[in-house]
Design a protein around this motif. Structure first.
Motif, PDB file in Angstrom:
ATOM      1  N   ALA A 118      -3.257   1.878  14.155  1.00 28.23           N
ATOM      2  CA  ALA A 118      -3.413   3.328  14.129  1.00 28.23           C
ATOM      3  C   ALA A 118      -2.053   3.986  14.338  1.00 28.23           C
ATOM      4  O   ALA A 118      -1.323   3.656  15.263  1.00 28.23           O
ATOM      5  N   LEU A 119      -1.723   4.914  13.455  1.00 33.51           N
ATOM      6  CA  LEU A 119      -0.438   5.618  13.532  1.00 33.51           C
ATOM      7  C   LEU A 119      -0.656   7.069  13.955  1.00 33.51           C
ATOM      8  O   LEU A 119      -1.674   7.674  13.630  1.00 33.51           O
ATOM      9  N   VAL A 148       6.833  12.829  10.516  1.00 30.56           N
ATOM     10  CA  VAL A 148       7.494  11.701  11.176  1.00 30.56           C
ATOM     11  C   VAL A 148       6.421  10.765  11.720  1.00 30.56           C
ATOM     12  O   VAL A 148       5.579  11.168  12.530  1.00 30.56           O
ATOM     13  N   ILE A 149       6.442   9.514  11.266  1.00 29.41           N
ATOM     14  CA  ILE A 149       5.435   8.519  11.640  1.00 29.41           C
ATOM     15  C   ILE A 149       5.845   7.817  12.932  1.00 29.41           C
ATOM     16  O   ILE A 149       6.998   7.448  13.130  1.00 29.41           O
ATOM     17  N   HIS A 150       4.860   7.575  13.809  1.00 30.32           N
ATOM     18  CA  HIS A 150       5.084   6.819  15.041  1.00 30.32           C
ATOM     19  C   HIS A 150       4.088   5.660  15.106  1.00 30.32           C
ATOM     20  O   HIS A 150       2.895   5.849  14.862  1.00 30.32           O
ATOM     21  N   GLY A 151       4.601   4.470  15.442  1.00 30.29           N
ATOM     22  CA  GLY A 151       3.721   3.322  15.655  1.00 30.29           C
ATOM     23  C   GLY A 151       3.796   2.237  14.614  1.00 30.29           C
ATOM     24  O   GLY A 151       3.155   1.186  14.765  1.00 30.29           O
ATOM     25  N   ALA A 152       4.559   2.426  13.542  1.00 31.77           N
ATOM     26  CA  ALA A 152       4.662   1.412  12.492  1.00 31.77           C
ATOM     27  C   ALA A 152       5.632   0.308  12.898  1.00 31.77           C
ATOM     28  O   ALA A 152       6.554   0.532  13.687  1.00 31.77           O
ATOM     29  N   TYR A 194      -3.535   3.056   9.447  1.00 31.46           N
ATOM     30  CA  TYR A 194      -4.338   4.250   9.201  1.00 31.46           C
ATOM     31  C   TYR A 194      -3.897   5.326  10.186  1.00 31.46           C
ATOM     32  O   TYR A 194      -3.363   5.021  11.260  1.00 31.46           O
ATOM     33  N   LEU A 195      -4.085   6.580   9.826  1.00 26.87           N
ATOM     34  CA  LEU A 195      -3.765   7.684  10.720  1.00 26.87           C
ATOM     35  C   LEU A 195      -4.881   7.852  11.737  1.00 26.87           C
ATOM     36  O   LEU A 195      -6.067   7.793  11.384  1.00 26.87           O
TER      37      LEU A 195
END
Length: 271
Positions: A118-119, A148-152, A194-195
């Protein structure tokens, strides 16, 4: 010579049932399924044979088939354990025909999952300022936002697709005056992520204030004064966008006479 009766005996050697046991070491269990979380490494249970000695088991060649169904419902089959997220089943079979004549494998299929990550997401403007609503003055330019994506995982290069909607219609980018809604989604090909929720933000572009500059025969008080000579008289006008200083060339200037006879007298200008 002696005569023998009942000299022939028929007998059966039955195939041996060999049970496959599965070791899910390192996986989590919810009581129904074993699972791993996507981390870029291949995961799957280890199969070992029971009911035979370790020496005999070492002589039996096995063939593995892994089937993965991703979150979009796409199914694929592999000959080795995989790292991608999805619902898996693994089946083990006897590789050699000679073994298949003598052995029956039982409990030879197992199921497990590799869960997607989960992002979370953060909205920013093009200057890097974070928020959920972004306000701009109209300047004729596009005003997109960034997600801005976090967790990948490092190196996976996860990106998002941002769409913009104004008045119920999708637009390429916010540019004209109005309120826009931006929504971020992962590409369908990114099945390992997935978001964690629906992400939207607002972009508001307000009307820009126009500055009007007058030039002409001005006196010390700033009033424009001419002596009548039968020719048209009026100050020239320049309209400037107060946001970026650019000149606005599309406008209408109307001149209305204040004097009763429409000739000599004071005039006002209305934009």
């Amino acid at each position: 010579d002696a005569l023998y009766s009942n000299s022939t005996l028929e007998f059966i050697i039955e195939k041996r049932n060999v049970k496959v046991e599965w070791n899910f070491d390192g996986a989590k269990s919810d009581g129904q399924f074993y699972s791993w979380t996507y981390d870029g490494y291949a995961h799957g249970p280890v199969a070992y044979l029971t009911g035979v000695s370790s020496e005999q088991a070492g002589l039996i060649d096995l063939d593995f088939t892994y089937t993965c169904v991703d979150r979009l419902g796409n199914s694929a089959t592999y000959s080795a354990a995989q790292s991608k997220a999805g619902d898996y089943s693994v089946t083990v079979a006897l590789l050699n025909a000679a073994d298949a004549k003598n052995i029956i494998l039982t409990n030879n299929t197992a199921s497990y999952k590799i869960n997607a990550i989960a992002l979370s997401l953060e909205w920013t403007d093009t200057d890097g300022a974070a928020g959920s609503e972004f306000n701009f003055g109209f300047d004729g330019k596009a005003h997109p936002v960034n997600a801005v994506i976090h967790g990948a995982l490092a190196g996976d290069g996860v990106n998002v697709i941002i769409s913009y909607v104004k008045d119920g219609r999708e637009v390429v980018q916010p540019s004209g005056v109005g309120t826009y809604t931006a929504e971020a989604k992962l590409p369908l090909s990114f099945t390992n992520y997935y978001l964690d929720k629906v992400y939207t933000c607002q972009i508001v572009i307000s009307s820009a204030e126009a500055k009007v500059e007058w030039t002409g025969n001005a006196d010390k008080n700033g009033a424009f004064v001419w002596t009548y000579n039968g020719q048209a008289k009026a100050p020239s006008v320049k309209v400037v966008n107060s946001v970026d200083g650019s000149e606005i060339t599309s406008y209408t200037a109307e001149y209305a006479a204040v004097s009763a006879d429409g000739t000599v007298g004071a005039y006002s200008s209305v934009k």
